[in-house]
Design a protein around this motif. Structure first.
Motif, mmCIF file in Angstrom:
data_model
loop_
_atom_site.group_PDB
_atom_site.id
_atom_site.type_symbol
_atom_site.label_atom_id
_atom_site.label_comp_id
_atom_site.label_asym_id
_atom_site.label_seq_id
_atom_site.Cartn_x
_atom_site.Cartn_y
_atom_site.Cartn_z
ATOM 1 N N PHE A 142 0.521 -1.118 -0.073
ATOM 2 C CA PHE A 142 -0.316 0.064 0.257
ATOM 3 C C PHE A 142 0.838 1.109 -0.167
ATOM 4 C CE2 PHE A 142 -2.726 3.179 1.438
ATOM 5 C CZ PHE A 142 -3.826 2.728 1.123
ATOM 6 N N PRO A 143 1.196 2.050 -1.257
ATOM 7 C CA PRO A 143 2.504 2.302 -1.100
ATOM 8 C C PRO A 143 2.038 4.077 -0.814
ATOM 9 C CG PRO A 143 2.139 1.673 -2.901
ATOM 10 C CD PRO A 143 1.319 1.137 -2.313
ATOM 11 N N TRP A 144 0.974 4.509 -1.496
ATOM 12 C CA TRP A 144 0.612 5.877 -1.576
ATOM 13 C C TRP A 144 -0.076 6.572 0.318
ATOM 14 C CZ3 TRP A 144 -2.000 1.401 -3.546
ATOM 15 C CH2 TRP A 144 -2.048 0.986 -4.764
ATOM 16 N N LYS A 145 0.056 7.419 -0.069
ATOM 17 C CA LYS A 145 0.473 8.446 1.148
ATOM 18 C C LYS A 145 -1.437 8.817 1.503
ATOM 19 C CE LYS A 145 2.685 11.211 4.207
ATOM 20 N NZ LYS A 145 3.828 12.319 4.203
ATOM 21 N N TYR A 146 -1.319 9.727 0.359
ATOM 22 C CA TYR A 146 -2.333 10.207 -0.085
ATOM 23 C C TYR A 146 -4.319 9.461 -0.807
ATOM 24 C CZ TYR A 146 1.133 13.938 0.887
ATOM 25 O OH TYR A 146 2.086 14.037 1.694
ATOM 26 N N GLU A 147 -5.073 10.152 -0.100
ATOM 27 C CA GLU A 147 -6.185 9.916 -0.951
ATOM 28 C C GLU A 147 -7.428 11.368 -1.102
ATOM 29 O OE1 GLU A 147 -7.743 5.917 0.849
ATOM 30 O OE2 GLU A 147 -9.497 7.258 1.525
ATOM 31 N N PHE A 148 -8.155 10.979 -2.966
ATOM 32 C CA PHE A 148 -9.155 11.221 -2.654
ATOM 33 C C PHE A 148 -10.363 10.752 -3.187
ATOM 34 C CE2 PHE A 148 -11.900 14.448 -5.460
ATOM 35 C CZ PHE A 148 -12.152 14.824 -4.812
ATOM 36 N N ARG A 149 -11.713 11.100 -2.157
ATOM 37 C CA ARG A 149 -12.584 11.024 -3.208
ATOM 38 C C ARG A 149 -14.080 11.714 -3.017
ATOM 39 N NH1 ARG A 149 -13.657 6.498 2.392
ATOM 40 N NH2 ARG A 149 -12.181 5.498 2.591
ATOM 41 N N GLU B 214 -13.891 14.950 -0.375
ATOM 42 C CA GLU B 214 -12.961 14.262 0.886
ATOM 43 C C GLU B 214 -11.243 13.927 0.905
ATOM 44 O OE1 GLU B 214 -13.632 11.478 3.775
ATOM 45 O OE2 GLU B 214 -11.841 10.428 3.012
ATOM 46 N N PHE B 215 -10.478 14.865 1.459
ATOM 47 C CA PHE B 215 -8.954 14.611 1.039
ATOM 48 C C PHE B 215 -8.148 14.148 2.563
ATOM 49 C CE2 PHE B 215 -4.486 16.146 1.780
ATOM 50 C CZ PHE B 215 -3.460 14.952 0.496
ATOM 51 N N SER B 216 -7.626 12.582 1.941
ATOM 52 C CA SER B 216 -7.052 12.038 3.247
ATOM 53 C C SER B 216 -6.072 11.831 3.245
ATOM 54 C CB SER B 216 -7.670 10.735 3.714
ATOM 55 O OG SER B 216 -8.948 10.416 3.664
ATOM 56 N N ILE B 217 -5.323 12.060 4.066
ATOM 57 C CA ILE B 217 -3.614 10.910 4.704
ATOM 58 C C ILE B 217 -2.762 9.937 5.306
ATOM 59 C CG2 ILE B 217 -1.475 12.597 5.338
ATOM 60 C CD1 ILE B 217 -2.403 15.472 5.505
ATOM 61 N N HIS B 218 -2.720 9.025 5.336
ATOM 62 C CA HIS B 218 -2.734 7.937 5.454
ATOM 63 C C HIS B 218 -0.831 7.955 6.814
ATOM 64 C CE1 HIS B 218 -5.969 6.916 3.156
ATOM 65 N NE2 HIS B 218 -5.200 6.529 1.949
ATOM 66 N N ILE C 66 -16.405 6.807 -5.002
ATOM 67 C CA ILE C 66 -15.196 6.155 -5.617
ATOM 68 C C ILE C 66 -14.043 7.043 -5.008
ATOM 69 C CG2 ILE C 66 -16.657 5.302 -7.573
ATOM 70 C CD1 ILE C 66 -15.478 7.967 -8.647
ATOM 71 N N GLY C 67 -12.960 6.488 -5.322
ATOM 72 C CA GLY C 67 -11.844 7.515 -4.749
ATOM 73 C C GLY C 67 -10.268 7.220 -5.760
ATOM 74 N N TRP C 68 -9.602 7.690 -5.394
ATOM 75 C CA TRP C 68 -8.448 7.635 -6.563
ATOM 76 C C TRP C 68 -6.214 7.360 -4.695
ATOM 77 C CZ3 TRP C 68 -5.687 12.335 -8.530
ATOM 78 C CH2 TRP C 68 -4.188 12.103 -8.541
ATOM 79 N N ARG C 69 -6.278 6.995 -5.033
ATOM 80 C CA ARG C 69 -4.634 7.034 -4.106
ATOM 81 C C ARG C 69 -4.079 6.735 -5.066
ATOM 82 N NH1 ARG C 69 -7.291 1.903 -2.192
ATOM 83 N NH2 ARG C 69 -8.214 2.159 0.170
ATOM 84 N N PHE C 70 -3.242 8.416 -4.195
ATOM 85 C CA PHE C 70 -1.787 8.386 -5.032
ATOM 86 C C PHE C 70 -0.709 8.993 -3.447
ATOM 87 C CE2 PHE C 70 -4.584 12.298 -3.772
ATOM 88 C CZ PHE C 70 -3.495 13.434 -3.294
#
Length: 208
Positions: free
Chosen positions: A32-39, A90-94, A204-208
């Protein structure tokens, strides 16, 4: 001497736990290399809109204070009320495999159709909108390659506008159960209890 040995043992134990946690984190990051996420999501019934603006109408008719029956008879009547449902971004930080911090903005549109007996039963419309800004702590307890399950709790602020009235109140949202399925692009669904929306939320969402 015993105290020194106990301190050394405690430090060794802590170091071992830290090493295990580090290994788990590294293993998780490898899949799971992604640190950010947008939903983008669509949610359930907006509770605060109902409490603040809907199912309520104050008659401005001059007959009402002096003649309540006539005021009720000839004041405008609610015909229908509608809401769009909560559209959210939504913007998320993992930060950790088990913890994420999300910033959610939800928007709901609302309108009411009225009939006016004093104007031959003509129909007119009142419109409004509301916004929920909800920072949310999310705790993941299932972290597989394609599936994540989590619980979340958010506290924020609600701002609503309707028929010339404005309401600003604290807001809170609890997600007992949420699930996301996918990797870089994913689908999510979650149960919701709170002031922003009741019932559920999906999107739906997109990780980056």
């Amino acid at each position: 001497m015993k105290r020194i040995l106990m301190m050394i043992a405690a430090l060794a134990f802590c170091a071992s736990l830290n090493a295990q946690n580090y290994c788990k984190e590294q293993k998780f990051r490898s899949k799971f290399p992604w640190k950010y996420e947008f939903r983008i999501g669509y949610g359930g019934f907006p509770l605060l809109d109902s409490e603040q603006f809907l199912n309520y109408y104050t008659c401005d008719c001059e007959l009402a204070p002096m003649f309540p029956d006539l005021g009720n008879m000839y004041s405008p009547k609610i015909k229908n009320e509608f809401v769009t449902g909560v559209l959210s971004a939504e913007f998320s930080i993992h930060y950790k495999r088990w913890f994420s911090l999300a910033f959610n903005l939800g928007v709901n549109g609302m309108w009411r159709t009225m009939t006016d007996p004093l104007d031959g039963g003509s129909t007119f419309v009142k419109r409004g909108a509301s916004f929920n800004f909800m920072p949310t702590a999310r705790f993941q307890y299932v972290n597989s390659r394609y599936v994540r399950m989590y619980t979340g709790i958010g506290v924020g602020v609600y701002v609503g506008f309707f028929d010339g009235k404005v309401a600003v109140t604290p807001a809170a949202q609890f997600t007992p159960l949420g699930i996301s399925v996918g990797r870089k692009f994913f689908f999510f669904a979650e149960s919701c209890v709170g002031t922003a929306s009741m019932g559920g939320n999906a999107g739906i969402g997109w990780r980056f």
